[in-house]
Design an enzyme around this catalytic site. Structure first.
Site, PDB file in Angstrom:
ATOM      1  N   ARG A 240       0.821  -1.191  -0.005  1.00  0.00           N
ATOM      2  CA  ARG A 240      -0.204  -0.072   0.006  1.00  0.00           C
ATOM      3  C   ARG A 240       1.107   1.374   0.095  1.00  0.00           C
ATOM      4  NH1 ARG A 240      -3.412  -2.799  -1.553  1.00  0.00           N
ATOM      5  NH2 ARG A 240      -5.438  -2.932  -0.686  1.00  0.00           N
ATOM      6  N   GLU A 269      -2.581   7.643  -4.511  1.00  0.00           N
ATOM      7  CA  GLU A 269      -3.005   7.190  -5.911  1.00  0.00           C
ATOM      8  C   GLU A 269      -4.623   7.459  -6.319  1.00  0.00           C
ATOM      9  OE1 GLU A 269      -1.813   2.886  -4.815  1.00  0.00           O
ATOM     10  OE2 GLU A 269      -3.898   2.328  -5.671  1.00  0.00           O
ATOM     11  N   HIS A 287      -0.781  -0.147  -9.945  1.00  0.00           N
ATOM     12  CA  HIS A 287      -1.519  -1.200  -9.139  1.00  0.00           C
ATOM     13  C   HIS A 287      -2.377  -2.392  -9.669  1.00  0.00           C
ATOM     14  CE1 HIS A 287      -3.755  -1.082  -4.632  1.00  0.00           C
ATOM     15  NE2 HIS A 287      -3.267  -2.262  -5.282  1.00  0.00           N
TER      16      HIS A 287
HETATM   17  C1  DGY Z   1      -5.666  -6.297  -3.171  1.00  0.00           C
HETATM   18  O1  DGY Z   1      -6.365  -7.033  -3.296  1.00  0.00           O
HETATM   19  O2  DGY Z   1      -5.632  -5.658  -1.889  1.00  0.00           O
HETATM   20  C2  DGY Z   1      -4.664  -5.689  -4.079  1.00  0.00           C
HETATM   21  O3  DGY Z   1      -4.028  -4.583  -3.580  1.00  0.00           O
HETATM   22  C3  DGY Z   1      -5.335  -5.318  -5.366  1.00  0.00           C
HETATM   23  O4  DGY Z   1      -5.642  -6.770  -5.965  1.00  0.00           O
END
Ligand code: DGY
Length: 322
Positions: A240, A269, A287
């Site tokens: 993240r 983002e 992402h």
């Molecule tokens: C999640 O699932 O948390 C990822 O960051 C995106 O698929």
């Protein structure tokens, strides 16, 4: 009839499962809803279930706008966008999609590590720009991985798999920091555990970040910590963006302390600090670390399975512990 509001279209595999289970699907939009729009949709339909995404802010205001809401199933493994205190207070079950995306995210992370150390993006741009005029002894020199140290910040499912790939595939030594020791990592890749992050960082050649976003991990990596990394280290983040102070990361990269940075996630983002576009030694993906066709289908199916189980009176398999 049970109504499920789908905040944004997810792969058909999940939609079909929900429909075949006889649930009524309402609002399947094809774009990101603002918080205001999501609240309006929830008020309009007052659904029993909500399928949300990591880009939705699911706070008390949103959750309370549908008094019928019983379950919120996020199409993601991360659930930092959901206010768990509020779901607990309102008695709403939360589910997510752990496990199915481990391999895909780990493979993407390995790809980013290779791209950053071998300067693949920079080399591609160079070649396309017609700058390749013949073999040169010191053209675009990168870094080898064999024998170097991979620091894994967050040794959960994804961090563990990245460690295995980089150890068995590339001969990297593995060290890691987490809140608890991971015996599997000791047994499989002979990893060394660092209970203190500050003690691990000075030993790291490539740092890969895999912690979830929580109050304790927000801005865990700031300028001070980034400067503790070895000079010439590589920084990779597929977890993240908010785990890192992005402006500090840019400063440290610009100062020449880091060899390269590879990111799939960003603090604000979809906004990305402009400097990251300008510096040559960055690899930036939007992402997409979990975005393989197979994995995204499986995630959609999991979203559906969790909702179906709940309305069949069973406990959903992937319920977030509140
Ligand atoms: C999640 O699932 O948390 C990822 O960051 C995106 O698929």
């Amino acid at each position: 009839m049970v109504q499920v509001l789908i905040a944004r279209h997810i792969p058909e595999a999940g939609i079909e499962k929900l429909q075949n289970a006889g649930l009524e699907l309402v609002y399947i939009g094809d774009r990101q809803l603002s918080k205001k729009e999501l609240i309006e949709k929830l008020k309009e339909y007052n659904p029993d279930a909500l399928v949300c995404l990591l880009t939705d802010t699911i706070d008390k205001e949103v959750l309370s706008s549908a008094p019928n809401l019983k379950i919120c199933s996020t199409y993601s493994v991360g659930f930092g966008h959901i206010d768990l205190e509020a779901t607990k207070e309102l008695g709403i079950v939360v589910t997510h999609t752990p496990g199915v995306l481990t391999e895909t995210v780990a493979e993407h992370t390995a790809g980013l590590i290779c791209a950053a150390t071998q300067r693949i993006v920079e080399a591609d741009k160079f070649t396309r720009a017609g700058k390749y005029k013949g073999w040169e002894p010191e053209l675009l020199l990168g870094l080898d991985l064999k024998g170097k140290t991979l620091g894994v910040l967050g040794a959960g499912r994804i961090g563990t798999r990245v460690a295995e790939i980089m150890h068995h595939g590339f001969g990297m030594r593995i060290i890691y920091h987490d809140v608890a020791e991971n015996n599997y990592l000791h047994d499989t890749v002979d990893a060394d555990f660092y209970p203190e992050l500050e003690k691990m960082l000075p030993n790291v050649d490539v740092l890969t970040v895999h912690v979830p976003l929580m109050p304790s991990t927000k801005h865990l990596l700031d300028k001070n910590k980034l400067l503790m990394l070895k000079k010439g280290a590589v920084f990779v983040n597929t977890s993240r963006g908010k785990v890192v102070v992005e402006s500090d990361l840019v400063d440290v990269l610009e100062s020449g302390h880091l060899f390269a940075v590879a990111l799939d996630v960003y603090e604000f983002e979809p906004e990305i600090t402009k400097k990251l576009f300008e510096l040559p030694n960055t690899v930036l993906t939007p992402h997409i670390a979990s975005a393989s066709k197979e994995t995204r289908d499986k995630m959609a199916e999991m979203v559906a399975d969790n909702i179906i189980a709940f309305f069949n009176g069973e406990s959903p398999k992937n319920q977030v512990k509140l």
